[in-house]
Design a protein around this motif. Structure first.
Motif, mmCIF file in Angstrom:
data_model
loop_
_atom_site.group_PDB
_atom_site.id
_atom_site.type_symbol
_atom_site.label_atom_id
_atom_site.label_comp_id
_atom_site.label_asym_id
_atom_site.label_seq_id
_atom_site.Cartn_x
_atom_site.Cartn_y
_atom_site.Cartn_z
ATOM 1 N N ALA A 1 0.832 -1.202 0.000
ATOM 2 C CA ALA A 1 0.000 0.000 0.000
ATOM 3 C C ALA A 1 0.869 1.255 0.000
ATOM 4 C CB ALA A 1 -0.935 0.002 1.202
ATOM 5 N N ALA A 2 1.994 1.215 0.705
ATOM 6 C CA ALA A 2 2.875 2.379 0.789
ATOM 7 C C ALA A 2 3.506 2.724 -0.549
ATOM 8 C CB ALA A 2 3.959 2.136 1.832
ATOM 9 N N VAL A 3 3.734 1.721 -1.415
ATOM 10 C CA VAL A 3 4.380 1.995 -2.704
ATOM 11 C C VAL A 3 3.390 2.052 -3.859
ATOM 12 C CG1 VAL A 3 6.560 0.978 -1.958
ATOM 13 C CG2 VAL A 3 4.898 -0.453 -3.149
ATOM 14 N N SER A 4 2.138 1.624 -3.619
ATOM 15 C CA SER A 4 1.144 1.604 -4.698
ATOM 16 C C SER A 4 0.039 2.628 -4.502
ATOM 17 C CB SER A 4 0.501 0.211 -4.801
ATOM 18 O OG SER A 4 -0.321 -0.046 -3.669
ATOM 19 N N GLY A 5 -0.185 3.043 -3.270
ATOM 20 C CA GLY A 5 -1.302 3.947 -2.991
ATOM 21 C C GLY A 5 -2.619 3.239 -2.779
ATOM 22 N N ASP A 6 -2.672 1.913 -2.958
ATOM 23 C CA ASP A 6 -3.915 1.165 -2.786
ATOM 24 C C ASP A 6 -4.107 0.888 -1.294
ATOM 25 O OD1 ASP A 6 -6.052 -0.563 -2.713
ATOM 26 O OD2 ASP A 6 -5.373 -1.795 -4.384
ATOM 27 N N VAL A 7 -4.909 1.743 -0.662
ATOM 28 C CA VAL A 7 -5.077 1.679 0.791
ATOM 29 C C VAL A 7 -6.366 0.975 1.177
ATOM 30 C CG1 VAL A 7 -3.658 3.702 1.243
ATOM 31 C CG2 VAL A 7 -6.089 4.001 0.740
ATOM 32 N N ASN A 8 -6.869 0.110 0.324
ATOM 33 C CA ASN A 8 -8.044 -0.682 0.673
ATOM 34 C C ASN A 8 -7.755 -1.441 1.973
ATOM 35 O OD1 ASN A 8 -10.131 -2.605 0.824
ATOM 36 N ND2 ASN A 8 -10.303 -2.727 -1.392
ATOM 37 N N PRO A 9 -8.566 -1.242 3.020
ATOM 38 C CA PRO A 9 -8.233 -1.828 4.322
ATOM 39 C C PRO A 9 -8.268 -3.353 4.379
ATOM 40 C CG PRO A 9 -10.377 -0.733 4.388
ATOM 41 C CD PRO A 9 -9.735 -0.352 3.094
ATOM 42 N N ILE A 10 -8.897 -4.037 3.410
ATOM 43 C CA ILE A 10 -8.874 -5.504 3.444
ATOM 44 C C ILE A 10 -7.457 -6.037 3.256
ATOM 45 C CG2 ILE A 10 -11.253 -5.725 2.623
ATOM 46 C CD1 ILE A 10 -10.150 -6.521 -0.099
ATOM 47 N N HIS A 11 -6.551 -5.178 2.751
ATOM 48 C CA HIS A 11 -5.163 -5.585 2.562
ATOM 49 C C HIS A 11 -4.275 -5.210 3.750
ATOM 50 C CE1 HIS A 11 -6.282 -6.531 -1.487
ATOM 51 N NE2 HIS A 11 -6.551 -5.276 -1.787
ATOM 52 N N MET A 12 -4.832 -4.460 4.696
ATOM 53 C CA MET A 12 -3.992 -3.944 5.775
ATOM 54 C C MET A 12 -4.543 -4.235 7.161
ATOM 55 S SD MET A 12 -2.830 -0.273 4.178
ATOM 56 C CE MET A 12 -4.501 0.374 4.069
ATOM 57 N N ASN A 13 -5.794 -4.634 7.244
ATOM 58 C CA ASN A 13 -6.445 -4.776 8.541
ATOM 59 C C ASN A 13 -7.273 -6.056 8.554
ATOM 60 O OD1 ASN A 13 -8.714 -4.421 10.534
ATOM 61 N ND2 ASN A 13 -7.571 -2.539 10.984
#
Length: 306
Positions: A210-222
């Motif tokens: 997410a930090a390098v792509s900008g894709d901050v969809n929370p299913i990928h981080m939380n």
């Protein structure tokens, strides 16, 4: 006549995501796709940002830009399209089914790009509606890259006939497994199997990508958000999987090629996966598999174009 949204600079993706999510409840899928494109001109590639992306995705540092990084550049245009009030489908609950990248020639650091994105071909799917999002990159008048991302909007409805389900050969046995929507399905899959590269995926991989792509969809981080959307835990970005698979055969890729990826099952993190790559006449056959059970997660093919 096609309407255009001209972006002078990359939008703040967290803000655009928030706007698209906030308006999801009011999007009921009624009405056609808008005759609308999102455009950004004169885009320069930041070498330091590219280096960070290459590090996370396993590419080597070079003057040629990975084709998946060009998807990174058009992704803010896609989210801006999804956030526009004329777009009929909700971002919440959508699934990235397939992604095809066509590199007509290598793009070099230092070249300026004109980027565009539009949506087309809304059609029925047994679980909702699928839509193709077409993106293009030009250097001057030369088309150098194209992307075709197919998204599924679960629970939506559209008139038309369901496509026939292709028979997919997995090998000597048929299996039942859960797809990315959490439903059981019986599949056969012709993806290659056998020894391959084994990758141990850390639990923070979603946040790193997410930090390098900008894709901050929370299913990928939380994991809490991922579970609320029907996944057992946090899942990897599909575009990380495609990038990492292409990065593994980077030195074998032709100058012009088409890379087709089908995201079959969610890649859970933390976890261990295995890339199986087989060179066939005229193409590479790829499969990203769960390492222990050998379940196909991503199926890919890379073929040269003239």
């Amino acid at each position: 006549m096609t309407d255009s949204i001209e972006l002078e600079a990359p939008p703040s993706l967290p803000k655009v995501f928030a706007r698209a999510v906030a308006s999801s409840r009011g999007r009921n899928g009624k009405g056609p796709l808008p005759d609308l494109q999102v455009v950004r001109r004169g885009v320069a590639i930041d070498p330091s940002q590219l280096a960070d992306y290459d590090h996370v995705c396993g590419f080597t540092l070079r003057d040629e830009v990975p084709s998946t990084y060009l998807h990174n550049l058009v992704f803010p245009l896609q989210v801006s399209l999804f956030a526009d009030k004329r777009y009929p489908y909700p971002l919440v609950g959508s699934v990235h089914l397939d992604n095809t990248l066509t590199q007509h020639r290598p793009v070099l650091i230092g070249e300026q790009l004109d980027l565009s994105t539009h949506a087309t071909n809304a059609r029925p799917h047994k679980r909702g509606v699928q839509v193709d999002v077409v993106s293009r990159a030009h250097v001057g008048d030369e088309l150098v890259w194209e992307g075709l991302a197919t998204y599924l909007y679960r629970g939506q409805r559209i008139d038309g006939n369901l496509p026939e389900r292709p028979q997919e050969l997995r090998g000597p046995r048929e299996v039942s497994e859960r797809d990315t929507s959490g439903e059981l399905r019986g599949v056969q899959d012709e993806a290659p199997d056998g020894p391959g590269m084994v990758w141990r995926l850390p639990g923070n991989l979603g946040r790193r990508f997410a930090a390098v792509s900008g894709d901050v969809n929370p299913i990928h981080m939380n994991s809490v958000t991922a579970k609320a959307m029907g996944f057992p835990t946090t899942i990897v970005h599909g575009m990380w999987s495609q990038a990492r698979m292409l990065g593994a055969i980077e030195n074998r890729l032709p100058a012009a090629y088409r890379a087709e990826m089908s995201f079959r099952k969610a890649v859970l993190i933390p976890g261990t996966v295995r890339l199986v790559a087989r060179e066939r006449p005229g193409a590479w056959q790829l499969a990203l598999r769960e390492n222990r059970r050998s379940t196909v997660l991503v199926r890919g093919e890379v073929s040269p174009i003239s």
